[in-house]
Motif scaffolding. Sequence first.
Motif, PDB file in Angstrom:
ATOM      1  N   MET A  30       0.865   6.804  -2.468  1.00 59.34           N
ATOM      2  CA  MET A  30       0.978   6.999  -1.015  1.00 59.34           C
ATOM      3  C   MET A  30      -0.095   6.224  -0.277  1.00 59.34           C
ATOM      4  N   LYS A  31      -1.236   6.053  -0.906  1.00 57.47           N
ATOM      5  CA  LYS A  31      -2.337   5.418  -0.197  1.00 57.47           C
ATOM      6  C   LYS A  31      -2.344   3.904  -0.344  1.00 57.47           C
ATOM      7  N   ARG A  32      -1.500   3.396  -1.227  1.00 51.33           N
ATOM      8  CA  ARG A  32      -1.575   1.962  -1.515  1.00 51.33           C
ATOM      9  C   ARG A  32      -0.765   1.182  -0.485  1.00 51.33           C
ATOM     10  N   VAL A  33      -1.326   1.035   0.685  1.00 54.48           N
ATOM     11  CA  VAL A  33      -0.576   0.435   1.797  1.00 54.48           C
ATOM     12  C   VAL A  33      -1.041  -0.980   2.108  1.00 54.48           C
ATOM     13  N   LEU A  34      -1.944  -1.545   1.321  1.00 52.06           N
ATOM     14  CA  LEU A  34      -2.543  -2.826   1.686  1.00 52.06           C
ATOM     15  C   LEU A  34      -1.516  -3.928   1.874  1.00 52.06           C
ATOM     16  N   VAL A  89       6.402   5.259   8.479  1.00 51.24           N
ATOM     17  CA  VAL A  89       5.831   6.001   7.354  1.00 51.24           C
ATOM     18  C   VAL A  89       6.718   5.855   6.120  1.00 51.24           C
ATOM     19  N   PHE A  90       8.039   5.931   6.311  1.00 51.48           N
ATOM     20  CA  PHE A  90       8.950   5.726   5.183  1.00 51.48           C
ATOM     21  C   PHE A  90       8.799   4.319   4.618  1.00 51.48           C
ATOM     22  N   ALA A  91       8.615   3.328   5.490  1.00 46.09           N
ATOM     23  CA  ALA A  91       8.439   1.955   5.038  1.00 46.09           C
ATOM     24  C   ALA A  91       7.182   1.823   4.189  1.00 46.09           C
ATOM     25  N   LEU A  92       6.123   2.549   4.565  1.00 46.90           N
ATOM     26  CA  LEU A  92       4.900   2.525   3.773  1.00 46.90           C
ATOM     27  C   LEU A  92       5.137   3.127   2.387  1.00 46.90           C
ATOM     28  N   PHE A 128       4.812   1.219  -1.079  1.00 45.03           N
ATOM     29  CA  PHE A 128       3.984   1.755  -2.160  1.00 45.03           C
ATOM     30  C   PHE A 128       4.738   1.734  -3.482  1.00 45.03           C
ATOM     31  N   LYS A 129       6.004   2.160  -3.458  1.00 45.03           N
ATOM     32  CA  LYS A 129       6.806   2.185  -4.684  1.00 45.03           C
ATOM     33  C   LYS A 129       6.984   0.781  -5.257  1.00 45.03           C
ATOM     34  N   LEU A 130       7.269  -0.173  -4.370  1.00 40.33           N
ATOM     35  CA  LEU A 130       7.479  -1.556  -4.827  1.00 40.33           C
ATOM     36  C   LEU A 130       6.199  -2.140  -5.413  1.00 40.33           C
ATOM     37  N   VAL A 131       5.076  -1.900  -4.728  1.00 38.62           N
ATOM     38  CA  VAL A 131       3.800  -2.413  -5.222  1.00 38.62           C
ATOM     39  C   VAL A 131       3.440  -1.773  -6.556  1.00 38.62           C
ATOM     40  N   SER A 132       3.747  -0.493  -6.706  1.00 40.46           N
ATOM     41  CA  SER A 132       3.444   0.216  -7.951  1.00 40.46           C
ATOM     42  C   SER A 132       4.238  -0.360  -9.118  1.00 40.46           C
ATOM     43  N   GLN A 149      -9.308   0.383  -5.814  1.00 44.15           N
ATOM     44  CA  GLN A 149      -9.271  -1.066  -5.593  1.00 44.15           C
ATOM     45  C   GLN A 149      -8.785  -1.420  -4.191  1.00 44.15           C
ATOM     46  N   LEU A 150      -7.970  -0.572  -3.633  1.00 45.77           N
ATOM     47  CA  LEU A 150      -7.391  -0.842  -2.319  1.00 45.77           C
ATOM     48  C   LEU A 150      -8.245  -0.309  -1.167  1.00 45.77           C
ATOM     49  N   ARG A 151      -9.137   0.612  -1.440  1.00 45.25           N
ATOM     50  CA  ARG A 151      -9.843   1.313  -0.371  1.00 45.25           C
ATOM     51  C   ARG A 151     -10.586   0.349   0.565  1.00 45.25           C
ATOM     52  N   LEU A 152     -11.437  -0.490   0.029  1.00 47.26           N
ATOM     53  CA  LEU A 152     -12.211  -1.394   0.879  1.00 47.26           C
ATOM     54  C   LEU A 152     -11.354  -2.477   1.539  1.00 47.26           C
ATOM     55  N   PRO A 153     -10.408  -3.106   0.817  1.00 51.17           N
ATOM     56  CA  PRO A 153      -9.543  -4.083   1.498  1.00 51.17           C
ATOM     57  C   PRO A 153      -8.766  -3.491   2.665  1.00 51.17           C
TER      58      PRO A 153
END
Length: 326
Positions: A1-5, A281-284, A288-292, A302-306
């Motif tokens: 959920m948090k991996r939105v970069l 929000v759904f797009a995020l 997230f699913k695609l990036v995962s 790894q994503l927090r600071l970027p």
Amino acid sequence: MKRVLLSLLILISFNIFADDMRPASVNINIINDTEFDLVWKIPIRNGVREVLAVTFPDDTKLLAPKRTHIINNAYIEYASFQRQSGVVGLELRIDGIERSTGDVLLRVSDSQQQTITTILNIEKPNFVINTLVATTAFKTALTYIELGIEHILIGLDHLLFVACLVYISGTRKKLLYTITGFTVAHSATLFLSATGLFVIPIQPVEAVIALSIVFLAWEIAKNRTQSLSLRFPVLVSSSFGLLHGFGFAAVLSEIGLPVAEKSLALLSFNIGVEVGQILFVFALFIGFKLVSIIYQSLTVEQLRLPVSYACGSIATIWMIERLAVF
């Protein structure tokens, strides 16, 4: 959920300065069977006015020289016209709309306060006034819902704020409370400002909206799990949501509300904002699913600071630009 970069970077790559979502608008006031007044407003974005023009048939006569002004970062043109064959059947067209970044809101009204409201865009660059009977309430609602959805999906500052809220929420339950708090807060101030009950200058509001993103980006970077923001993100979303509501109201004031259906249009615009927010929000989540799937080794840490630096840097640029107008 948090991996939105990656989703954020794709969004940002379209236009880092795409936070100005004010639409152009055409207001036609029918005086009698053959005469009408025109108010044509084009927003000036980043110091540039789009090359748009309202055109009428050759048998439409300009009664007096056009008057032009630049007010509140918008070009406004006033004119009066006459068409001996009658206003009914008049066709207007927006030249240059194929190169435009947004829609054009058209409102036609007569002395009886009957109003036709519609949206012109690339797919629909012209409109024929075939009747003076007001449009149905259903069509008015659809028009303002569409405008609300478009505003939230193109208003990059609001999207970055929502993306940061998604990141700091942590759990789906907290996210539900956080988004609900944001919705209730900005809906309240949108209503108060749009109805004139409580109005404040928009320039400082826009600067603080940018500051709200900087604040959340800073909280993401620090990642202090015991901080008030991360423990109770609904407090942050509700507090800053009040200011975002004034931002929504500023756009709505540029669009205008039909006199006869003001409450319906206001409610519909707010519904559109919420629908657009949910879609984002759904797009995020989908991103997230695609990036995962593609980057299975990618972690939240790894994503927090970027994510923090991307959102915070852009919002800082906005804040400096908005403070510079004072």
